[in-house]
Design an enzyme around this catalytic site. Structure first.
Site, short mmCIF file in Angstrom:
data_model
loop_
_atom_site.label_atom_id
_atom_site.label_comp_id
_atom_site.label_asym_id
_atom_site.label_seq_id
_atom_site.Cartn_x
_atom_site.Cartn_y
_atom_site.Cartn_z
CB THR A 294 -21.28 36.17 4.04
OG1 THR A 294 -20.85 35.87 2.73
CG2 THR A 294 -22.58 35.69 4.27
CE1 TYR B 75 -21.02 30.91 5.30
CE2 TYR B 75 -21.06 32.06 3.55
CZ TYR B 75 -20.54 31.91 4.64
OH TYR B 75 -19.82 32.82 5.14
N1 LIG Z 1 -13.46 33.99 4.99
C1 LIG Z 1 -14.07 34.81 4.49
O1 LIG Z 1 -13.69 35.08 3.18
C2 LIG Z 1 -15.32 35.13 4.89
C3 LIG Z 1 -16.26 35.80 4.01
C4 LIG Z 1 -17.52 36.07 4.73
C5 LIG Z 1 -18.04 35.77 5.81
N2 LIG Z 1 -17.14 35.00 6.46
C6 LIG Z 1 -17.60 34.74 7.66
O2 LIG Z 1 -16.69 35.05 8.81
C7 LIG Z 1 -16.68 34.15 9.83
C8 LIG Z 1 -15.00 33.73 10.21
O3 LIG Z 1 -14.51 33.37 9.01
P1 LIG Z 1 -13.07 32.77 9.08
O4 LIG Z 1 -12.87 32.56 7.62
O5 LIG Z 1 -12.32 33.14 10.10
O6 LIG Z 1 -13.61 31.13 9.36
P2 LIG Z 1 -12.90 29.98 10.38
O7 LIG Z 1 -13.42 28.74 10.18
O8 LIG Z 1 -11.54 30.30 10.20
O9 LIG Z 1 -13.34 30.42 11.88
C9 LIG Z 1 -14.61 30.25 12.51
C10 LIG Z 1 -14.35 29.37 13.86
O10 LIG Z 1 -15.65 29.30 14.46
C11 LIG Z 1 -15.30 28.00 15.11
N3 LIG Z 1 -16.57 27.54 15.32
C12 LIG Z 1 -17.28 27.15 14.37
N4 LIG Z 1 -18.57 26.56 14.75
C13 LIG Z 1 -18.46 26.70 16.27
C14 LIG Z 1 -19.36 26.41 17.21
N5 LIG Z 1 -20.62 25.82 16.91
N6 LIG Z 1 -19.00 26.84 18.38
C15 LIG Z 1 -17.69 27.31 18.81
N7 LIG Z 1 -16.93 27.73 17.79
C16 LIG Z 1 -17.34 27.50 16.70
C17 LIG Z 1 -14.56 27.40 14.39
O11 LIG Z 1 -13.68 26.34 15.16
C18 LIG Z 1 -13.48 28.37 13.86
O12 LIG Z 1 -12.29 28.70 14.58
C19 LIG Z 1 -17.47 33.04 9.57
O13 LIG Z 1 -18.85 33.27 10.18
C20 LIG Z 1 -17.69 33.12 7.93
O14 LIG Z 1 -19.07 32.69 7.76
C21 LIG Z 1 -15.80 34.53 6.15
#
Ligand SMILES: NC(=O)c1ccc[n+]([C@@H]2O[C@H](COP(=O)([O-])OP(=O)(O)OC[C@H]3O[C@@H](n4cnc5c(N)ncnc54)[C@H](O)[C@@H]3O)[C@@H](O)[C@H]2O)c1
Length: 323
Positions: A119, A143
């Site tokens: 991120t 985070y």
């Molecule tokens: N959405 C954004 O704008 C954004 C920006 C920068 C980085 N990110 C990163 O991208 C990734 C995905 O983001 P997203 O928006 O799709 O989030 P999201 O919450 O929709 O997806 C994350 C998934 O990981 C699963 N998960 C969490 N902990 C877990 C564990 N211990 N074991 C198994 N599964 C687990 C959750 O159930 C979920 O399905 C994340 O790592 C987030 O930090 C997202």
């Protein structure tokens, strides 16, 4: 890399599910491993779902033994910045310790490479805009630190065990599948575009604009909104890249930004709804601008965002919301 089975950890979430669709379209078999804490069973449509937690080493061993995994894409994390300040242990345990368990399992089963969801929060407060990968890194919340620490672990595992990785530093993920099959469904939702679109549908839940006196043309914060399908595409390019190249950390953004007022205006045009925001004070820690320098992603991955008109990105999110 030949078209093989890819383990998509966190593949039932927002960005993970879009990446599974893109993987399948390019002939890969995505195997989703997700504890469904925030993910959705309905979002896993392009390969099997294994319900499990990355902190469960035995469950990971079973996956690596039971499938011929050619690479891992790792999305699983908790992602609520405010909560990470209130409950840092929850974030370090899940995002850092959980990833350590995953990396150790990959090491012991001889699986590489890994593409990791990092991120722009690894940079902290911007010292220059646009932000390149060489920007100093000093996150401003747990985070961001949790992602920073995982990047550090990936480098150390690479040196010691030869695990190749690509850390993709996303800016603000936005939009949804243009076919409307999947989309963003966070609960709670904290992202601007879905909140603005919710306000379009439910005027009794107005969007609050935090701060109108920033040093930007219209006084509201500017962020870099990158379409989720462009993110998905970059993950597959990263897998292909790692077949022949060394580890890499790279930004994923459009390289331009949109202000909060611009997003609201674009959402008015897309939805036809008036969307009357409320105005509040600045939130502590919100920088005025966060915009990616995406030069390296172009050079290394041959990646360029396909969706650069914010109206189209919002239109795809709206299509999903009103399906
Ligand atoms: N959405 C954004 O704008 C954004 C920006 C920068 C980085 N990110 C990163 O991208 C990734 C995905 O983001 P997203 O928006 O799709 O989030 P999201 O919450 O929709 O997806 C994350 C998934 O990981 C699963 N998960 C969490 N902990 C877990 C564990 N211990 N074991 C198994 N599964 C687990 C959750 O159930 C979920 O399905 C994340 O790592 C987030 O930090 C997202």
């Amino acid at each position: 890399m030949t078209k093989k089975t890819i383990l998509v950890v966190g593949g039932a979430g927002y960005i993970g599910s879009h990446t599974c669709k893109a993987l399948a379209a390019r002939g890969y078999t995505p195997v989703t491993f997700d504890n469904l804490v925030y993910g959705h069973e309905w979002a896993v449509k392009w390969g099997p779902l294994i319900t499990g937690d990355i902190e469960d080493r035995a469950a990971l061993d079973a996956v690596f033994t039971g499938h011929d995994i050619a690479g891992v894409i790792h999305f699983a994390a908790y992602c609520y910045v405010g909560e990470s300040v209130e409950a840092p242990g929850k974030y370090y345990r899940n995002n850092v310790a959980g990833t350590l368990t995953l990396l150790e399992a990959m090491r012991d089963h001889g699986v590489a490479p890994i593409v990791f969801s990092s991120t722009c929060a690894v940079y902290g407060a911007p010292k220059a805009i646009p932000m390149a990968e060489t920007h100093p890194q000093w996150p401003v919340n747990p985070y961001g630190w949790s992602k920073f620490m995982v990047e550090r672990m990936l480098e150390d595992f690479g040196r010691a065990h030869g695990t190749r990785h690509c850390a993709l530093r996303y800016f603000n993920a936005a939009g949804g599948d243009p076919d409307g099959e999947i989309g963003e469904a966070h609960d709670p939702e904290t992202h601007l575009i879905p909140l603005v679109l919710r306000a379009a549908r439910e005027p009794d839940k107005p969007i609050t604009v935090f701060g109108t006196d920033y040093d930007t043309p219209d006084g509201t914060c500017i962020r870099d909104y990158i379409h989720v399908c462009d993110l998905a595409d970059a993950h597959i390019r990263a897998l292909d890249y790692l077949a022949d190249n060394a580890s890499l950390a790279v930004n994923l953004g459009t390289g331009t930004g949109n202000s909060v007022r611009e997003i609201i205006e674009a959402a008015r045009e897309v939805t036809g709804a008036p969307i009357e925001p409320e105005y509040g004070a600045r939130r502590p820690g919100d920088p005025s601008r966060l915009v990616a320098d995406r030069t390296l992603a172009g050079q290394a991955l041959g990646w360029e965002p396909r969706y650069q008109d914010i109206h189209e990105t919002i239109e795809h999110a709206w299509r999903w919301m009103t399906r």
